[in-house]
Design a protein around this motif. Structure first.
Motif, PDB file in Angstrom:
ATOM      1  N   SER A   1      31.478 -15.972  15.274  1.00  0.00           N
ATOM      2  CA  SER A   1      32.388 -17.139  15.289  1.00  0.00           C
ATOM      3  C   SER A   1      33.729 -16.871  14.496  1.00  0.00           C
ATOM      4  O   SER A   1      34.637 -17.474  15.085  1.00  0.00           O
ATOM      5  N   ILE A   2      33.734 -16.448  13.537  1.00  0.00           N
ATOM      6  CA  ILE A   2      35.056 -16.062  12.752  1.00  0.00           C
ATOM      7  C   ILE A   2      35.907 -15.162  13.617  1.00  0.00           C
ATOM      8  O   ILE A   2      36.914 -15.555  13.565  1.00  0.00           O
TER       9      ILE A   2
ATOM     10  N   LEU B   1      41.315 -17.565  18.687  1.00  0.00           N
ATOM     11  CA  LEU B   1      42.151 -18.889  19.184  1.00  0.00           C
ATOM     12  C   LEU B   1      43.209 -19.041  18.443  1.00  0.00           C
ATOM     13  O   LEU B   1      44.231 -19.546  19.035  1.00  0.00           O
ATOM     14  N   PHE B   2      43.073 -18.808  17.054  1.00  0.00           N
ATOM     15  CA  PHE B   2      44.348 -19.175  16.419  1.00  0.00           C
ATOM     16  C   PHE B   2      45.499 -18.327  16.930  1.00  0.00           C
ATOM     17  O   PHE B   2      46.644 -18.615  16.762  1.00  0.00           O
ATOM     18  N   SER B   3      45.270 -16.910  17.075  1.00  0.00           N
ATOM     19  CA  SER B   3      46.265 -15.899  17.505  1.00  0.00           C
ATOM     20  C   SER B   3      46.683 -16.510  18.993  1.00  0.00           C
ATOM     21  O   SER B   3      47.870 -16.536  19.078  1.00  0.00           O
TER      22      SER B   3
ATOM     23  N   ILE C   1      36.067 -15.254  16.969  1.00  0.00           N
ATOM     24  CA  ILE C   1      36.472 -16.146  18.015  1.00  0.00           C
ATOM     25  C   ILE C   1      37.649 -17.065  17.419  1.00  0.00           C
ATOM     26  O   ILE C   1      38.748 -17.487  18.193  1.00  0.00           O
ATOM     27  N   ILE C   2      37.297 -17.746  16.215  1.00  0.00           N
ATOM     28  CA  ILE C   2      38.403 -18.646  15.660  1.00  0.00           C
ATOM     29  C   ILE C   2      39.698 -17.927  15.431  1.00  0.00           C
ATOM     30  O   ILE C   2      40.669 -18.483  15.783  1.00  0.00           O
ATOM     31  N   GLY C   3      39.628 -16.642  15.026  1.00  0.00           N
ATOM     32  CA  GLY C   3      40.604 -15.942  14.638  1.00  0.00           C
ATOM     33  C   GLY C   3      41.465 -15.774  15.766  1.00  0.00           C
ATOM     34  O   GLY C   3      42.548 -15.867  15.941  1.00  0.00           O
TER      35      GLY C   3
END
Length: 57
Positions: free
Chosen positions: A3-4, A10-12, A6-8
């Motif tokens: 999940s980390i 999405l932020f990118s 995926i979150i990274g």
């Protein structure tokens, strides 16, 4: 841990999309200013012609 990642990702993705959208918005805005300026020049020329006609009477 996945999940980390995926979150990274999405932020990118957001960090890439926001400047892209801003650039597109600015280009559209500049185009509208150019079109409005061309219209303003036409109107000014018409006003000058009319004022010259009025002055020659």
């Amino acid at each position: 841990m996945a999940s980390i990642g995926i979150i990274g990702f999405l932020f990118s993705l957001i960090a890439f999309i926001i400047p892209l959208v801003l650039i597109i918005f600015i280009l559209i805005w500049i185009h509208q200013i150019k079109v409005n300026s061309e219209n303003q020049v036409k109107q000014n020329n018409e006003i000058i012609k009319l004022l010259e006609e009025l002055n020659n009477k």
